[in-house]
Design an enzyme around this catalytic site. Structure first.
Site, short mmCIF file in Angstrom:
data_model
loop_
_atom_site.label_atom_id
_atom_site.label_comp_id
_atom_site.label_asym_id
_atom_site.label_seq_id
_atom_site.Cartn_x
_atom_site.Cartn_y
_atom_site.Cartn_z
N HIS A 51 0.85 -1.19 0.00
CA HIS A 51 0.00 0.00 0.00
C HIS A 51 0.88 1.24 0.00
O HIS A 51 1.34 1.70 1.03
CB HIS A 51 -0.95 -0.01 1.21
CG HIS A 51 -2.13 0.89 1.03
ND1 HIS A 51 -2.26 2.07 1.70
CD2 HIS A 51 -3.23 0.76 0.25
CE1 HIS A 51 -3.41 2.64 1.36
NE2 HIS A 51 -4.01 1.86 0.48
N ILE A 57 0.89 4.28 3.82
CA ILE A 57 -0.32 4.83 4.44
C ILE A 57 -1.20 3.64 4.82
O ILE A 57 -1.43 2.74 4.00
CB ILE A 57 -1.09 5.74 3.46
CG1 ILE A 57 -0.24 6.93 3.06
CG2 ILE A 57 -2.41 6.20 4.08
CD1 ILE A 57 -0.83 7.75 1.91
N GLY A 60 -7.63 2.73 4.67
CA GLY A 60 -8.81 3.16 5.40
C GLY A 60 -9.70 2.01 5.83
O GLY A 60 -10.29 2.04 6.91
N VAL A 61 -9.82 0.99 4.98
CA VAL A 61 -10.68 -0.14 5.34
C VAL A 61 -10.15 -0.86 6.58
O VAL A 61 -10.93 -1.41 7.35
CB VAL A 61 -10.86 -1.13 4.18
CG1 VAL A 61 -11.61 -0.48 3.03
CG2 VAL A 61 -9.55 -1.70 3.70
N GLU A 65 -11.98 -1.47 10.09
CA GLU A 65 -12.00 -2.80 10.71
C GLU A 65 -11.49 -2.74 12.15
O GLU A 65 -12.05 -3.38 13.04
CB GLU A 65 -11.16 -3.79 9.89
CG GLU A 65 -10.98 -5.15 10.55
CD GLU A 65 -12.26 -5.96 10.73
OE1 GLU A 65 -12.25 -6.87 11.60
OE2 GLU A 65 -13.27 -5.71 10.04
#
Length: 147
Positions: A51, A57, A60-61, A65
């Site tokens: 990523h 970074i 976001g998921v 979670e």
């Protein structure tokens, strides 16, 4: 911040394991109302390899979670839910405000809004150094473990 539940305690509550157990400790919890968990973000996390290599970074998921896992610990700490599992069923009005990078300490807060008959909603917020990284609402169900 001192832990009221450490990593080993969390593993007794949640079924998640590496690399998907995303909370390190619980530092505050008011049964059936609210929780604050901590995720220490390390550059050694597997997701950083793919990523944005060179500019890592946290996805976001995975922040969402981690917030859901904190909420699950809150729910599964309730006497009526002992021995069950929490299932993430929805995400609403989610906003990502700040990038989370290696070295950050992610504070994960969840406040129960509604809970009836094993279904509920919580307002959640992830912060780094007091600045909002993500916030929104999650929905969940508490179900019996499969044998």
């Amino acid at each position: 911040m001192e832990a009221i539940l450490n990593f080993t305690d969390i593993q007794k509550i949640l079924p998640h394991r590496y690399p998907f157990l995303l909370i390190d400790k619980i530092v505050e919890m008011e049964e059936g109302k609210s929780i604050k968990a901590i995720k220490n973000v390390s550059g050694n996390e597997e997701f950083f390899q793919g990523h944005f290599p060179g500019m890592p970074i946290m996805p976001g998921v995975l922040i969402a979670e981690a917030l859901a896992q904190a909420g699950a610990v809150l729910l599964l700490g309730m006497e009526e839910n002992k021995g069950k599992i929490g299932v993430f069923t929805g995400i609403n009005n989610f906003k990502f405000r700040k990038q989370v990078v290696p070295g950050d300490v992610l504070e994960l807060c969840a406040e129960l809004v509604t809970y009836r008959h094993g279904m509920g909603k919580a307002n959640v917020k992830a912060t780094v150094d007091g600045k909002v990284a993500a916030m929104g609402e999650i929905s969940f169900a508490v179900v019996d473990k499969a044998d």
